[in-house]
Motif scaffolding. Sequence first.
Motif, PDB file in Angstrom:
ATOM      1  N   GLY A 282       0.817  -1.208   0.000  1.00 40.98           N
ATOM      2  CA  GLY A 282       0.000   0.000   0.000  1.00 40.98           C
ATOM      3  C   GLY A 282       0.849   1.256   0.000  1.00 40.98           C
ATOM      4  O   GLY A 282       1.978   1.272   0.492  1.00 40.98           O
ATOM      5  N   LYS A 283       0.288   2.338  -0.528  1.00 39.16           N
ATOM      6  CA  LYS A 283       1.079   3.567  -0.686  1.00 39.16           C
ATOM      7  C   LYS A 283       0.912   4.558   0.479  1.00 39.16           C
ATOM      8  O   LYS A 283       1.576   5.592   0.499  1.00 39.16           O
ATOM      9  N   VAL A 284       0.035   4.230   1.436  1.00 43.11           N
ATOM     10  CA  VAL A 284      -0.177   5.107   2.587  1.00 43.11           C
ATOM     11  C   VAL A 284       0.360   4.431   3.845  1.00 43.11           C
ATOM     12  O   VAL A 284       0.099   3.250   4.087  1.00 43.11           O
ATOM     13  N   GLU A 285       1.113   5.187   4.627  1.00 45.08           N
ATOM     14  CA  GLU A 285       1.594   4.720   5.932  1.00 45.08           C
ATOM     15  C   GLU A 285       0.562   5.149   6.964  1.00 45.08           C
ATOM     16  O   GLU A 285       0.380   6.348   7.218  1.00 45.08           O
ATOM     17  N   VAL A 286      -0.149   4.202   7.527  1.00 41.82           N
ATOM     18  CA  VAL A 286      -1.226   4.505   8.464  1.00 41.82           C
ATOM     19  C   VAL A 286      -0.730   4.306   9.890  1.00 41.82           C
ATOM     20  O   VAL A 286      -0.316   3.208  10.270  1.00 41.82           O
ATOM     21  N   CYS A 287      -0.766   5.370  10.679  1.00 36.55           N
ATOM     22  CA  CYS A 287      -0.373   5.263  12.089  1.00 36.55           C
ATOM     23  C   CYS A 287      -1.501   4.580  12.856  1.00 36.55           C
ATOM     24  O   CYS A 287      -2.645   5.051  12.853  1.00 36.55           O
ATOM     25  N   MET A 288      -1.170   3.489  13.523  1.00 32.80           N
ATOM     26  CA  MET A 288      -2.179   2.692  14.216  1.00 32.80           C
ATOM     27  C   MET A 288      -2.083   2.795  15.738  1.00 32.80           C
ATOM     28  O   MET A 288      -3.092   2.691  16.433  1.00 32.80           O
ATOM     29  N   HIS A 289      -0.867   2.979  16.251  1.00 31.94           N
ATOM     30  CA  HIS A 289      -0.684   3.040  17.700  1.00 31.94           C
ATOM     31  C   HIS A 289       0.394   4.062  18.044  1.00 31.94           C
ATOM     32  O   HIS A 289       1.270   4.370  17.223  1.00 31.94           O
ATOM     33  N   ALA A 290       0.303   4.583  19.268  1.00 30.01           N
ATOM     34  CA  ALA A 290       1.314   5.508  19.773  1.00 30.01           C
ATOM     35  C   ALA A 290       1.638   5.166  21.215  1.00 30.01           C
ATOM     36  O   ALA A 290       0.781   4.659  21.959  1.00 30.01           O
ATOM     37  N   ASN A 291       2.861   5.448  21.605  1.00 30.14           N
ATOM     38  CA  ASN A 291       3.292   5.255  22.989  1.00 30.14           C
ATOM     39  C   ASN A 291       2.776   6.442  23.804  1.00 30.14           C
ATOM     40  O   ASN A 291       3.331   7.538  23.745  1.00 30.14           O
ATOM     41  N   ASN A 292       1.701   6.219  24.544  1.00 27.09           N
ATOM     42  CA  ASN A 292       1.059   7.325  25.260  1.00 27.09           C
ATOM     43  C   ASN A 292       1.979   7.948  26.301  1.00 27.09           C
ATOM     44  O   ASN A 292       2.005   9.176  26.468  1.00 27.09           O
ATOM     45  N   LYS A 293       2.744   7.136  26.999  1.00 27.54           N
ATOM     46  CA  LYS A 293       3.647   7.661  28.024  1.00 27.54           C
ATOM     47  C   LYS A 293       4.664   8.617  27.394  1.00 27.54           C
ATOM     48  O   LYS A 293       4.907   9.718  27.911  1.00 27.54           O
ATOM     49  N   GLN A 294       5.254   8.214  26.267  1.00 28.94           N
ATOM     50  CA  GLN A 294       6.223   9.069  25.597  1.00 28.94           C
ATOM     51  C   GLN A 294       5.551  10.324  25.048  1.00 28.94           C
ATOM     52  O   GLN A 294       6.121  11.417  25.124  1.00 28.94           O
ATOM     53  N   PHE A 295       4.349  10.174  24.503  1.00 24.39           N
ATOM     54  CA  PHE A 295       3.622  11.332  23.977  1.00 24.39           C
ATOM     55  C   PHE A 295       3.402  12.364  25.072  1.00 24.39           C
ATOM     56  O   PHE A 295       3.674  13.553  24.890  1.00 24.39           O
ATOM     57  N   ARG A 296       2.924  11.916  26.229  1.00 24.26           N
ATOM     58  CA  ARG A 296       2.659  12.844  27.317  1.00 24.26           C
ATOM     59  C   ARG A 296       3.944  13.506  27.804  1.00 24.26           C
ATOM     60  O   ARG A 296       3.974  14.707  28.079  1.00 24.26           O
ATOM     61  N   GLU A 297       5.018  12.728  27.896  1.00 25.22           N
ATOM     62  CA  GLU A 297       6.288  13.290  28.355  1.00 25.22           C
ATOM     63  C   GLU A 297       6.799  14.346  27.382  1.00 25.22           C
ATOM     64  O   GLU A 297       7.265  15.414  27.803  1.00 25.22           O
ATOM     65  N   LYS A 298       6.745  14.059  26.083  1.00 25.22           N
ATOM     66  CA  LYS A 298       7.220  15.005  25.080  1.00 25.22           C
ATOM     67  C   LYS A 298       6.329  16.242  25.016  1.00 25.22           C
ATOM     68  O   LYS A 298       6.809  17.357  24.760  1.00 25.22           O
ATOM     69  N   PHE A 299       5.033  16.056  25.243  1.00 30.48           N
ATOM     70  CA  PHE A 299       4.111  17.184  25.254  1.00 30.48           C
ATOM     71  C   PHE A 299       4.463  18.166  26.370  1.00 30.48           C
ATOM     72  O   PHE A 299       4.627  19.367  26.149  1.00 30.48           O
ATOM     73  N   VAL A 300       4.598  17.643  27.590  1.00 37.24           N
ATOM     74  CA  VAL A 300       4.948  18.489  28.724  1.00 37.24           C
ATOM     75  C   VAL A 300       6.335  19.085  28.531  1.00 37.24           C
ATOM     76  O   VAL A 300       6.582  20.257  28.859  1.00 37.24           O
ATOM     77  N   GLU A 301       7.241  18.304  27.956  1.00 29.56           N
ATOM     78  CA  GLU A 301       8.616  18.757  27.755  1.00 29.56           C
ATOM     79  C   GLU A 301       8.675  19.974  26.835  1.00 29.56           C
ATOM     80  O   GLU A 301       9.401  20.936  27.118  1.00 29.56           O
ATOM     81  N   PHE A 302       7.910  19.961  25.741  1.00 34.14           N
ATOM     82  CA  PHE A 302       8.004  21.098  24.826  1.00 34.14           C
ATOM     83  C   PHE A 302       7.383  22.352  25.441  1.00 34.14           C
ATOM     84  O   PHE A 302       7.869  23.471  25.233  1.00 34.14           O
ATOM     85  N   VAL A 303       6.324  22.184  26.241  1.00 31.41           N
ATOM     86  CA  VAL A 303       5.749  23.343  26.926  1.00 31.41           C
ATOM     87  C   VAL A 303       6.732  23.893  27.955  1.00 31.41           C
ATOM     88  O   VAL A 303       6.919  25.107  28.098  1.00 31.41           O
ATOM     89  N   LYS A 304       7.410  23.005  28.667  1.00 37.38           N
ATOM     90  CA  LYS A 304       8.407  23.420  29.653  1.00 37.38           C
ATOM     91  C   LYS A 304       9.566  24.147  28.976  1.00 37.38           C
ATOM     92  O   LYS A 304      10.058  25.165  29.470  1.00 37.38           O
ATOM     93  N   ASP A 305      10.007  23.643  27.819  1.00 34.72           N
ATOM     94  CA  ASP A 305      11.090  24.289  27.078  1.00 34.72           C
ATOM     95  C   ASP A 305      10.703  25.703  26.652  1.00 34.72           C
ATOM     96  O   ASP A 305      11.519  26.634  26.728  1.00 34.72           O
ATOM     97  N   ILE A 306       9.473  25.859  26.196  1.00 31.54           N
ATOM     98  CA  ILE A 306       9.001  27.186  25.805  1.00 31.54           C
ATOM     99  C   ILE A 306       8.962  28.109  27.017  1.00 31.54           C
ATOM    100  O   ILE A 306       9.402  29.278  26.955  1.00 31.54           O
ATOM    101  N   HIS A 307       8.469  27.618  28.135  1.00 27.94           N
ATOM    102  CA  HIS A 307       8.413  28.420  29.371  1.00 27.94           C
ATOM    103  C   HIS A 307       9.809  28.884  29.772  1.00 27.94           C
ATOM    104  O   HIS A 307      10.005  30.049  30.121  1.00 27.94           O
ATOM    105  N   GLN A 308      10.785  27.997  29.675  1.00 28.97           N
ATOM    106  CA  GLN A 308      12.140  28.338  30.104  1.00 28.97           C
ATOM    107  C   GLN A 308      12.848  29.288  29.136  1.00 28.97           C
ATOM    108  O   GLN A 308      13.769  29.995  29.517  1.00 28.97           O
ATOM    109  N   SER A 309      12.378  29.309  27.890  1.00 31.77           N
ATOM    110  CA  SER A 309      13.033  30.151  26.889  1.00 31.77           C
ATOM    111  C   SER A 309      12.403  31.547  26.784  1.00 31.77           C
ATOM    112  O   SER A 309      12.956  32.411  26.109  1.00 31.77           O
ATOM    113  N   ARG A 310      11.272  31.745  27.419  1.00 27.37           N
ATOM    114  CA  ARG A 310      10.581  33.039  27.301  1.00 27.37           C
ATOM    115  C   ARG A 310      11.034  34.014  28.389  1.00 27.37           C
ATOM    116  O   ARG A 310      11.434  33.628  29.444  1.00 27.37           O
TER     117      ARG A 310
END
Length: 305
Positions: A277-305
């Motif tokens: 097939g020609k489409v790469e379909v995302c079926m699952h995600a690592n929720n723990k990593q997603f949440r950690e990276k989400f908080v991490e990028f917000v924290k990085d923005i806070h520290q850089s402002r």
Amino acid sequence: MAIPIIIDTDPGIDDMIAISAAIHSKDLDVKLITSVGGNVGIEHTTQNALDIVNYFKKDIPVAKGVDTPLINKLATAEHVHGHNGIGNVQFMTSSQTNILEDHAVIAMKETIMNSEEPITLVPIGPLTNIALLFSLFPETKSNIKQIVLMGGSAVGGNATPLAEFNIYVDPHAAQIVFNQDIPIVMCGLDVTRETIINHDDIQTLKKLGDFGNLITDMLEVYNDVNSGEKHEHIIHDLCTIFYLLYPEMFTTERANVSVITEGQAAGCTYTEFNKEGKVEVCMHANNKQFREKFVEFVKDIHQSR
């Protein structure tokens, strides 16, 4: 080298989060942001895109795109995102800085054709602008690396039992896009429903300055929750940005995807899994990593402002 991208968007609370992550990342080079009618009308989506760019004081051009689908009437989602698309949050200034005179489709064409490196398109709203781009300027496909989109679903929908919202709004445009001979990554409901932030994450965000409070203010109104859990929010559009930054977070399967355009199943992305097939379909995600990276990028923005 940073990945050059164009974000086509209908902000939208989760769109604003995705745009923020992309703008902040040193590994992505946001060349252009284009607006489309979707979660709310084009005036609000364009202003929201401008506001988040100006909030970060970034010199990223914004171009206003199409307000209505190719054939259907526009269906919006104020009940999910608030009347202005961002949880009724008001930015301190309502600047028009960075707005281009060119229509979004023209701006995309110029950006793509003038780019030294192939562009990755990141559509996180209805696909009307992208369909018009390929219909009017098929030559742009020669300088597009891939499309990483938020939309569709292999199983079930949220706008209808069969259709995800972005595809449902303009199924005819989606059909045009999925028919292109361009690599496509589909971040649909199968994976986005696994990208949930919870009450603890939100409490952490509240401690992360102006930007953390901006997000939590929007999330207080955001009516896209996990199985009715008030403090668990699905951050759909951020999947596209995190797929580009952290592909190891996702499990994918190859498939051929077609779009049903008429009848009760309109907007359904009919997904036939096939190793060729020609489409790469995302079926699952690592929720723990997603949440950690989400908080991490917000924290990085806070520290850089």
